[in-house]
Design an enzyme around this catalytic site. Structure first.
Site, PDB file in Angstrom:
ATOM      1  N   ASP A  14       0.952  -0.987   0.116  1.00 35.70           N
ATOM      2  CA  ASP A  14      -0.127   0.019  -0.092  1.00 35.70           C
ATOM      3  C   ASP A  14       0.749   1.080   0.025  1.00 35.70           C
ATOM      4  OD1 ASP A  14      -2.397   1.307   0.508  1.00 35.70           O
ATOM      5  OD2 ASP A  14      -1.732   1.903   2.343  1.00 35.70           O
ATOM      6  N   ASP A  16      -0.218   5.084   0.675  1.00 41.44           N
ATOM      7  CA  ASP A  16      -0.371   6.258   1.861  1.00 41.44           C
ATOM      8  C   ASP A  16      -0.402   5.599   3.355  1.00 41.44           C
ATOM      9  OD1 ASP A  16      -1.443   8.987   0.496  1.00 41.44           O
ATOM     10  OD2 ASP A  16      -2.000   7.273  -0.631  1.00 41.44           O
ATOM     11  N   ASP A 176      -1.828  -0.908   5.859  1.00 43.73           N
ATOM     12  CA  ASP A 176      -2.055  -0.377   7.093  1.00 43.73           C
ATOM     13  C   ASP A 176      -3.577  -0.235   7.636  1.00 43.73           C
ATOM     14  OD1 ASP A 176      -2.362   1.565   5.143  1.00 43.73           O
ATOM     15  OD2 ASP A 176      -2.630   2.960   6.495  1.00 43.73           O
TER      16      ASP A 176
END
Length: 238
Positions: A14, A16, A176
């Protein structure tokens, strides 16, 4: 000489909140949009957990916080203005998290294929990664516009890994937030969850296979997952 023990494996990341700390620039753009509409700014940290939801979720959050009609946040012209402003400020403050550059370099030296699988538009992702000199580490950068379905669909991860030249059956997701863990589960991939990212759900409740508090712990987490993989494969053949 580095042992290329990760050859044949792909690591999907991922963007961001996993690779790059982007919330200051994203919330900065949100606040400029709010000010233009005569609305108060939102606290920087208060909106950071919504980063994974994209620009529309951020805009809606800002209007809700200001007590303004949420429908106004869905104005296509406002969304276009948000994207234009963000492009101009995409790397004012965004930086790789501690340990990212060094860890990516070691993983590549060990033979891993690295790919970005993000719900951020591909052009924006490539622009950001180029600005902060990270794009060189990845075989492909794959946003939702390049795949048949975005995260939390496992199709996003499988197609991203294939685009990078990897095998989806030998891949690990690193993220996240819930879209990452759900996509990994859907794709049948193990998932490492970083605890420092952008999620309204506690990281320990996301359903990942391993939690790490620092990107520098990623190699050890991946090694553990791959060890389990080979043990299970050997047991299945016994």
């Amino acid at each position: 000489m580095t042992d290329r023990d990760l050859e044949g494996w792909t690591l999907a990341f991922d963007l961001d909140g996993t690779l790059v700390e982007t919330h200051v620039d994203l919330v900065g753009t949100l606040n400029r949009m709010l000010v233009q509409k005569g609305l108060p700014e939102v606290p920087m940290e208060g909106a950071s957990a919504l980063i994974g939801g994209g620009a529309r979720a951020l805009l809606q959050h800002g209007f809700e916080q200001a007590g303004a009609p949420v429908e106004a946040a869905r104005d296509p012209a406002l969304f276009d203005a948000f994207i234009a402003d963000y492009i101009d400020h995409i790397a004012d403050h965004s930086r790789p998290f501690d340990g990212v550059v060094e860890t990516l370099e070691r993983l590549k030296e060990r033979g891993a294929i690295l790919v970005v699988a993000t719900n951020k538009r591909t052009d924006l992702s490539e622009r950001l990664l180029t600005k902060i000199d990270l794009v060189r580490h990845f075989a492909a950068v794959v946003g939702p516009d390049k795949v048949s379905a975005r995260k939390p669909s496992g199709a996003h991860l499988k197609e991203a890994v294939a685009m990078a030249g990897g095998d989806p059956s030998k891949a690990v997701m690193i993220g996240d937030a819930a879209p990452d863990t759900e996509a990994a589960r859907d794709a049948g991939m193990p998932c490492v969850v970083v605890t420092y990212g952008y999620t309204p759900i506690p990281p320990e409740d996301l359903g990942g296979d391993v939690l790490i508090d620092s990107f520098e712990d990623l190699e050890e987490a991946v090694d553990g997952l791959l060890s389990d993989f080979y043990v299970m494969r050997a047991l299945s053949k016994a």
